[in-house]
Design a protein around this motif. Structure first.
Motif, mmCIF file in Angstrom:
data_model
loop_
_atom_site.group_PDB
_atom_site.id
_atom_site.type_symbol
_atom_site.label_atom_id
_atom_site.label_comp_id
_atom_site.label_asym_id
_atom_site.label_seq_id
_atom_site.Cartn_x
_atom_site.Cartn_y
_atom_site.Cartn_z
ATOM 1 N N LEU B 93 -12.054 30.387 45.194
ATOM 2 C CA LEU B 93 -12.376 30.009 46.677
ATOM 3 C C LEU B 93 -11.357 30.404 47.504
ATOM 4 O O LEU B 93 -11.725 30.915 48.714
ATOM 5 C CB LEU B 93 -13.016 28.567 46.673
ATOM 6 N N VAL B 96 -11.253 33.801 48.312
ATOM 7 C CA VAL B 96 -12.374 34.539 49.200
ATOM 8 C C VAL B 96 -12.284 33.985 50.682
ATOM 9 O O VAL B 96 -12.628 34.568 51.784
ATOM 10 C CB VAL B 96 -13.791 34.163 48.500
ATOM 11 N N MET B 97 -11.773 32.575 50.716
ATOM 12 C CA MET B 97 -11.600 32.185 52.009
ATOM 13 C C MET B 97 -10.548 32.839 52.847
ATOM 14 O O MET B 97 -10.467 32.576 54.176
ATOM 15 C CB MET B 97 -11.337 30.536 52.113
ATOM 16 N N GLU B 111 -15.515 27.830 54.370
ATOM 17 C CA GLU B 111 -15.785 27.498 52.926
ATOM 18 C C GLU B 111 -17.214 27.764 52.483
ATOM 19 O O GLU B 111 -17.514 28.182 51.564
ATOM 20 C CB GLU B 111 -15.322 26.194 52.701
ATOM 21 N N GLN B 113 -19.200 29.855 53.890
ATOM 22 C CA GLN B 113 -19.544 31.121 53.857
ATOM 23 C C GLN B 113 -18.951 31.730 52.502
ATOM 24 O O GLN B 113 -19.777 32.522 51.864
ATOM 25 C CB GLN B 113 -18.866 31.929 54.857
ATOM 26 N N SER B 114 -18.084 31.424 52.257
ATOM 27 C CA SER B 114 -17.282 31.831 50.900
ATOM 28 C C SER B 114 -18.133 31.452 49.718
ATOM 29 O O SER B 114 -18.187 32.085 48.718
ATOM 30 C CB SER B 114 -15.850 31.372 51.090
ATOM 31 N N ARG B 115 -18.624 30.077 49.653
ATOM 32 C CA ARG B 115 -19.383 29.529 48.418
ATOM 33 C C ARG B 115 -20.551 30.422 48.389
ATOM 34 O O ARG B 115 -20.984 30.765 47.306
ATOM 35 C CB ARG B 115 -19.617 28.103 48.664
ATOM 36 N N GLU B 127 -15.542 28.365 41.306
ATOM 37 C CA GLU B 127 -14.818 28.310 42.478
ATOM 38 C C GLU B 127 -13.476 27.814 42.374
ATOM 39 O O GLU B 127 -12.552 28.353 43.088
ATOM 40 C CB GLU B 127 -15.537 27.343 43.583
ATOM 41 N N ARG B 146 -14.106 38.758 48.317
ATOM 42 C CA ARG B 146 -12.799 38.418 49.140
ATOM 43 C C ARG B 146 -12.855 39.235 50.241
ATOM 44 O O ARG B 146 -12.658 38.994 51.498
ATOM 45 C CB ARG B 146 -11.628 38.309 48.309
ATOM 46 N N ALA B 149 -15.967 38.970 52.578
ATOM 47 C CA ALA B 149 -15.891 37.760 53.400
ATOM 48 C C ALA B 149 -15.304 37.886 54.682
ATOM 49 O O ALA B 149 -15.611 37.140 55.615
ATOM 50 C CB ALA B 149 -14.820 36.830 52.695
#
Lengths: 261, 258
Positions: B93, B96-97, B111, B113-115, B127, B146, B149
């Motif tokens: 997570l 990606v964030m 968070e 969007q990343s999830r 995650e 990532r 994102a």
């Protein structure tokens, strides 16, 4: 590991300590040398030192210089090492300098430093600073050099500036290596702390030790060695706990990675 | 979308000798196209991608993105590397964030969007795992998420599946195409695998090496969405693969040897 194996592994360091002390006791009894007290005599002298206010002030003064020297050294050496690892120019400038300083025993500089700065805290802290700096610079440098270029590029693509990449990508990526350097630095801080006090006696744990030596109080000498050794072991163990916590993400693990594409 | 104009790249291999990695490359990539750059190792195909990414400055010539000369990396061009290059100190997570947070997206939104992205690449439930706990294929899924994102306009993929086993590679190719079908982002995809290039691309740019030049550009006129199992039986697909392989064989016979 079996339960018995685990028990042995936990007891091993204690057994090793007891074994060493027993060996010391026997050797001392056999040699019958005045300057080599038995382990029991040395251990008996420990409470006397720790109960003495003057001695405690001395030891605390040592620890304070050590903490300041170590802290300042890390604060300066980590950025310098990282910059050296990322910039050829910075490396070209500092590398020869460090190669000259590296093999010089830092305590050997103590007489000159004393001449310039006196025998007080500043001179001793400076020697500790020098002792700690080199391993920390070296490991930070190696750590920064080994950071995968593509990782830094990934950060650049996200819009991180050069300074941000150094602090937010190179530094965390190099953290395991940096902390290895700090651990070596911590031990060297203890060593340079004692040697600086051996040369410039005025206060400190080294002062107690070498004054006792001059006066032939050998049980105090060995008690101080035990105290300094115990301090080193405790500091190292505490640091190792912090280190392991900070770099848990990098430790190799024994269970296999998940098999899933 | 991307214009590469007479780009050459010279690497200094020692004090006296230079290596011409790329010679006089001109290429344009339209918006929304999936373009593969295909060639043997050492033909400079990755270098070309790094120039578009802004990670490497060309010795001569210029590369432009939407009419603006590329002078450095930027979030409009998102790389995915063969080496994954994940941040090992961050969880899935956290990796990606990272991009959205850097761009100032609020933590809650980043968070969420990343999830969603992690779920899209098939890693829901992972995650909080660290990269070292993941297999190669999973790492590359995280790397793709990532990059997606921070919403790059172009994806720059540098042999992204080159380090994976054949089975994983096939799965990731299929998943990449499915993801690509949703928003049809511009993709430049570097590979040395002929079937990978034909399967994925609208256009295959064939390169030859020493020095790296564009040998030929082949338009892959195969319908989309593409299904791997159907394509493998499709004579048109087979013909593209065979034709391209023949052209490389001819080069090897005529050239200085592989």
């Amino acid at each position: 590991m079996t339960q018995r194996g685990a028990l042995i592994a936990r007891a091993a360091p204690v057994l090793a300590c007891i074994g060493l002390l027993a060996l010391w006791q026997v050797a001392s009894l056999l040699l019958k040398n005045d300057s080599f007290p038995t382990a029991v005599e040395a251990i008996r002298a420990v409470p006397a030192i720790l109960g003495d206010k003057e001695a405690l002030i001395n030891i605390l003064a040592s620890l304070r210089r050590m903490a300041v020297g170590f802290g300042v050294a890390v604060a300066v050496s980590v950025p310098l090492g990282l910059l050296m690892g990322r910039s050829r120019q910075v490396q070209a400038f500092f590398n020869p300098l460090l190669m000259v300083i590296y093999p010089v025993p830092k305590a050997a500089l103590m007489p000159i430093i004393m001449l310039w700065l006196g025998v007080g805290d500043i001179a001793k802290t400076l020697v500790i600073f020098l002792g700690v700096s080199l391993p920390v610079i070296y490991h930070s440098f190696e750590g920064a050099k080994a950071v995968e270029e593509k990782m830094v590029w990934s950060g650049a693509a996200m819009g991180l500036s050069a300074a941000q990449r150094l602090v937010r990508i190179v530094m965390p990526a190099a953290l395991p290596e940096i902390l290895t350097g700090c651990r070596t630095g911590l031990v060297l801080a203890l060593i340079t702390m004692i040697t600086s006090e051996m040369i410039a006696r005025q206060s400190g744990a080294g002062n107690i030790l070498f004054n006792a030596l001059d006066m032939g109080q050998y049980d105090t000498v060995f008690a101080m060695i035990i105290i300094v050794g115990a301090m080193g072991i405790c500091l190292d163990a505490a640091f190792e706990r912090v280190r392991a916590r900070l770099v848990r993400w990098s430790e190799p693990q024994f269970d296999m990675p998940l098999s899933f594409s | 979308m991307i214009e590469i104009d007479r780009v050459s790249q010279v690497f200094q291999t020692s004090a006296r000798s230079d290596h011409l990695a790329l010679s006089d490359i001109s290429l344009s990539v339209e918006e929304g196209a999936f373009v593969s750059i295909l060639g043997p190792s050492g033909c400079g195909k990755s270098t070309l991608l790094y120039i578009v990414g802004g990670f490497v400055n060309p010795t001569s010539g210029i590369a432009k993105m939407k009419g603006k000369t590329i002078t450095g990396p930027g979030p409009d061009r998102g790389p995915v590397f063969q080496e994954f290059a994940l941040f090992p100190w961050k969880s899935v997570l956290g990796n990606v964030m990272y991009g959205p947070r850097q761009q100032g997206v609020r933590a809650v939104d980043a968070e969420a969007q990343s999830r969603a992205l992690i779920e899209m690449v098939g890693l829901k439930g992972y995650e909080n795992f660290y990269p070292k706990e993941l297999s190669g294929g999973m790492k590359q899924r995280v790397a793709l998420a990532r990059t997606l994102a921070y919403h790059p306009e172009v994806l720059l993929m540098d042999e992204p599946f080159g380090a994976l086993d054949a089975h994983t590679r096939t799965r990731l190719q299929n998943d990449l195409l499915n993801i690509w079908e949703r928003d049809r982002k511009t993709v430049i995809f570097v590979t040395h695998s002929v079937d990978e290039a034909v399967f994925l691309s609208d256009k295959v740019v064939m390169m030859s090496r020493s020095p790296g030049r564009i040998r030929q550009i082949v338009d892959i006129e195969l319908p989309r969405p593409r299904r791997r199992t159907e394509l493998l039986l499709d004579p048109r697909y087979q013909k593209f693969v065979v034709d391209i392989e023949r052209m490389f064989d001819d080069d090897d016979e005529a050239g200085p040897g592989a």
